[in-house]
Scaffold this motif. Structure first.
Motif, mmCIF file in Angstrom:
data_model
loop_
_atom_site.group_PDB
_atom_site.id
_atom_site.type_symbol
_atom_site.label_atom_id
_atom_site.label_comp_id
_atom_site.label_asym_id
_atom_site.label_seq_id
_atom_site.Cartn_x
_atom_site.Cartn_y
_atom_site.Cartn_z
ATOM 1 N N ILE A 18 2.769 10.645 -49.394
ATOM 2 C CA ILE A 18 3.089 11.996 -48.920
ATOM 3 C C ILE A 18 1.818 12.708 -48.462
ATOM 4 O O ILE A 18 1.774 13.342 -47.412
ATOM 5 C CB ILE A 18 3.799 12.795 -50.030
ATOM 6 C CG1 ILE A 18 5.197 12.231 -50.267
ATOM 7 C CG2 ILE A 18 3.882 14.280 -49.660
ATOM 8 C CD1 ILE A 18 5.914 12.834 -51.455
ATOM 9 N N SER A 19 0.759 12.566 -49.262
ATOM 10 C CA SER A 19 -0.509 13.195 -48.905
ATOM 11 C C SER A 19 -1.101 12.559 -47.651
ATOM 12 O O SER A 19 -1.600 13.252 -46.756
ATOM 13 C CB SER A 19 -1.492 13.065 -50.072
ATOM 14 O OG SER A 19 -2.752 13.589 -49.722
ATOM 15 N N PHE A 20 -1.038 11.236 -47.566
ATOM 16 C CA PHE A 20 -1.610 10.523 -46.423
ATOM 17 C C PHE A 20 -0.885 10.870 -45.124
ATOM 18 O O PHE A 20 -1.502 11.012 -44.061
ATOM 19 C CB PHE A 20 -1.534 9.011 -46.676
ATOM 20 C CG PHE A 20 -2.127 8.170 -45.578
ATOM 21 C CD1 PHE A 20 -3.492 7.919 -45.546
ATOM 22 C CD2 PHE A 20 -1.318 7.628 -44.584
ATOM 23 C CE1 PHE A 20 -4.046 7.142 -44.530
ATOM 24 C CE2 PHE A 20 -1.862 6.854 -43.568
ATOM 25 C CZ PHE A 20 -3.229 6.607 -43.552
ATOM 26 N N LEU A 21 0.440 11.015 -45.202
ATOM 27 C CA LEU A 21 1.245 11.248 -44.004
ATOM 28 C C LEU A 21 1.365 12.724 -43.623
ATOM 29 O O LEU A 21 1.972 13.051 -42.607
ATOM 30 C CB LEU A 21 2.652 10.678 -44.205
ATOM 31 C CG LEU A 21 2.748 9.153 -44.288
ATOM 32 C CD1 LEU A 21 4.166 8.723 -44.652
ATOM 33 C CD2 LEU A 21 2.323 8.507 -42.976
ATOM 34 N N ALA A 22 0.799 13.614 -44.431
ATOM 35 C CA ALA A 22 0.879 15.042 -44.119
ATOM 36 C C ALA A 22 0.208 15.315 -42.780
ATOM 37 O O ALA A 22 -0.854 14.765 -42.475
ATOM 38 C CB ALA A 22 0.204 15.855 -45.222
ATOM 39 N N PHE A 23 0.844 16.158 -41.958
ATOM 40 C CA PHE A 23 0.285 16.464 -40.646
ATOM 41 C C PHE A 23 -0.924 17.374 -40.786
ATOM 42 O O PHE A 23 -0.963 18.275 -41.613
ATOM 43 C CB PHE A 23 1.351 17.078 -39.753
ATOM 44 C CG PHE A 23 2.298 16.052 -39.209
ATOM 45 C CD1 PHE A 23 2.018 15.400 -38.025
ATOM 46 C CD2 PHE A 23 3.442 15.708 -39.899
ATOM 47 C CE1 PHE A 23 2.869 14.424 -37.526
ATOM 48 C CE2 PHE A 23 4.299 14.734 -39.415
ATOM 49 C CZ PHE A 23 4.018 14.093 -38.230
ATOM 50 N N ARG A 24 -1.932 17.112 -39.941
ATOM 51 C CA ARG A 24 -3.191 17.850 -39.963
ATOM 52 C C ARG A 24 -3.178 18.929 -38.894
ATOM 53 O O ARG A 24 -2.632 18.740 -37.811
ATOM 54 C CB ARG A 24 -4.370 16.911 -39.680
ATOM 55 C CG ARG A 24 -4.890 16.142 -40.881
ATOM 56 C CD ARG A 24 -3.962 15.093 -41.375
ATOM 57 N NE ARG A 24 -4.627 14.181 -42.334
ATOM 58 C CZ ARG A 24 -3.982 13.346 -43.095
ATOM 59 N NH1 ARG A 24 -2.660 13.289 -43.066
ATOM 60 N NH2 ARG A 24 -4.640 12.549 -43.917
ATOM 61 N N GLU A 25 -3.832 20.049 -39.219
ATOM 62 C CA GLU A 25 -3.933 21.146 -38.261
ATOM 63 C C GLU A 25 -4.709 20.689 -37.033
ATOM 64 O O GLU A 25 -5.781 20.095 -37.133
ATOM 65 C CB GLU A 25 -4.645 22.337 -38.906
ATOM 66 C CG GLU A 25 -4.655 23.587 -38.054
ATOM 67 C CD GLU A 25 -3.288 24.235 -37.948
ATOM 68 O OE1 GLU A 25 -3.084 24.989 -36.977
ATOM 69 O OE2 GLU A 25 -2.442 23.995 -38.827
ATOM 70 N N GLY A 26 -4.151 20.969 -35.834
ATOM 71 C CA GLY A 26 -4.853 20.654 -34.595
ATOM 72 C C GLY A 26 -4.925 19.160 -34.333
ATOM 73 O O GLY A 26 -4.016 18.403 -34.649
ATOM 74 N N ILE A 27 -6.056 18.727 -33.753
ATOM 75 C CA ILE A 27 -6.278 17.308 -33.470
ATOM 76 C C ILE A 27 -7.309 16.780 -34.469
ATOM 77 O O ILE A 27 -8.457 17.225 -34.467
ATOM 78 C CB ILE A 27 -6.790 17.102 -32.036
ATOM 79 C CG1 ILE A 27 -5.736 17.563 -31.033
ATOM 80 C CG2 ILE A 27 -7.143 15.628 -31.796
ATOM 81 C CD1 ILE A 27 -6.187 17.486 -29.595
ATOM 82 N N PRO A 28 -6.941 15.856 -35.330
ATOM 83 C CA PRO A 28 -7.897 15.325 -36.308
ATOM 84 C C PRO A 28 -9.084 14.660 -35.616
ATOM 85 O O PRO A 28 -8.936 14.014 -34.577
ATOM 86 C CB PRO A 28 -7.060 14.299 -37.089
ATOM 87 C CG PRO A 28 -5.637 14.739 -36.901
ATOM 88 C CD PRO A 28 -5.592 15.308 -35.516
ATOM 89 N N ASN A 29 -10.280 14.819 -36.192
ATOM 90 C CA ASN A 29 -11.490 14.224 -35.615
ATOM 91 C C ASN A 29 -11.351 12.718 -35.413
ATOM 92 O O ASN A 29 -11.910 12.155 -34.468
ATOM 93 C CB ASN A 29 -12.697 14.506 -36.521
ATOM 94 C CG ASN A 29 -13.109 15.967 -36.498
ATOM 95 O OD1 ASN A 29 -13.020 16.620 -35.463
ATOM 96 N ND2 ASN A 29 -13.554 16.475 -37.628
ATOM 97 N N ALA A 30 -10.611 12.085 -36.318
ATOM 98 C CA ALA A 30 -10.477 10.628 -36.248
ATOM 99 C C ALA A 30 -9.792 10.154 -34.972
ATOM 100 O O ALA A 30 -9.918 8.982 -34.590
ATOM 101 C CB ALA A 30 -9.705 10.123 -37.467
#
Length: 289
Positions: A18-30
């Motif tokens: 659940i933590s891994f798949l949580a969507f990140r704000e904006g565009i992740p650096n990765a």
């Protein structure tokens, strides 16, 4: 917010997933490198040579449109090479990178493959942005759960004033060119298309406030199919209408004037979508003439 189709490393427990798949704000650096590769495919360029020549105009016009100096300069020619493009893109932070992608989407006709490829990159990186449709263009929009998105599309794809207003509300609340005040106003108006006809049909200029007043004066005139007749379902429906109406703080100039925030606009649009869906499907109706 997770998506069961996304890859997760093996051996993860449910909570870790659940933590891994949580969507990140904006565009992740990765995702930066994949995004840059995509932009090299999508940017206007003369590709008839062994080294593509990327039009400087796309960068200079974006810089002008943003009203910020990103250090984009016109060189001796009207094009950049790929290594120059990569250097220029590296000057953009994650927010402005998203805006640049949106600018390219809005001003460049791309293949369906490139639209889908960008969405795949954003989804797999768990970006809060997705590729959506706004008018005749593809644009970046805030990602919402797939189930919500499907319901919204089923409502906004219909013809009529309410769907048009609701579609505008979604674009202004969840797009990169967000206008929270305009989004909230369009959300209220989309609901008013129905509430005037349902609650005060003889008043041709009825607002949502007028409908609330007439509804509250004698709720027994109407029925709501969700819940039994002796339940508090009408009170709850009335409460939702009031919540939408009374929290539009920028409707009039007063000592309590306050600009609508993006979060408030998004909440209002989601609420209006539910109300429009109920009204459009005839789930709220008059029982006493």
């Amino acid at each position: 917010m997770t998506d069961a189709t996304l890859w997760t490393p093996p051996g993860m427990g449910d909570e870790d997933k659940i933590s891994f798949l949580a969507f990140r704000e904006g565009i992740p650096n990765a995702a930066n490198e994949l995004i840059r590769v995509w932009l090299l495919q999508a940017l206007p360029a003369n590709r008839s040579y062994s080294r593509p020549e990327y039009a400087q105009a796309a960068f200079l016009k974006f810089q002008s449109a943003m009203g910020q100096d990103f250090g984009f300069r016109r060189g001796n020619f009207d094009y950049y090479y790929d290594e120059e493009v990569i250097i220029l893109l590296s000057r953009l932070d994650q927010t402005n990178l998203a805006y640049f992608i949106d600018y390219v989407l809005a001003h460049t006709k791309l293949s369906e493959f490139l639209y889908k490829h960008l969405e795949s990159i954003l989804l797999e990186a768990r970006s809060s942005w997705k590729v959506g449709t706004q008018g005749d263009s593809r644009r970046l929009m805030v990602r919402v759960p797939a189930a919500v998105s499907e319901i919204v599309e089923s409502i906004t794809d219909k013809s009529g004033a309410a769907s048009t207003l609701l579609r505008k509300a979604w674009n202004k609340a969840f797009g990169t060119d967000a206008e929270p005040g305009a989004a909230y106003s369009a959300a209220v108006k989309s609901v008013e298309v129905y509430t005037g006809e349902i609650f005060c049909p003889s008043n041709r200029i009825a607002t949502l406030g007028t409908a609330i007043r007439d509804f509250q004066a004698k709720p027994s005139k109407w029925a709501f199919t969700l819940g039994s007749a002796d339940s508090s379902n009408l009170d709850q429906l009335l409460g939702m209408m009031k919540l939408l109406w009374h929290n539009q703080n920028d409707r009039h100039g007063s000592t309590n004037y306050q600009d609508v925030s993006t979060e408030e606009a998004q909440a209002a649009v989601l609420l209006a979508t539910t109300l429009v869906g109920w009204f459009d499907n005839g789930l709220v109706y008059r029982v006493e003439e």
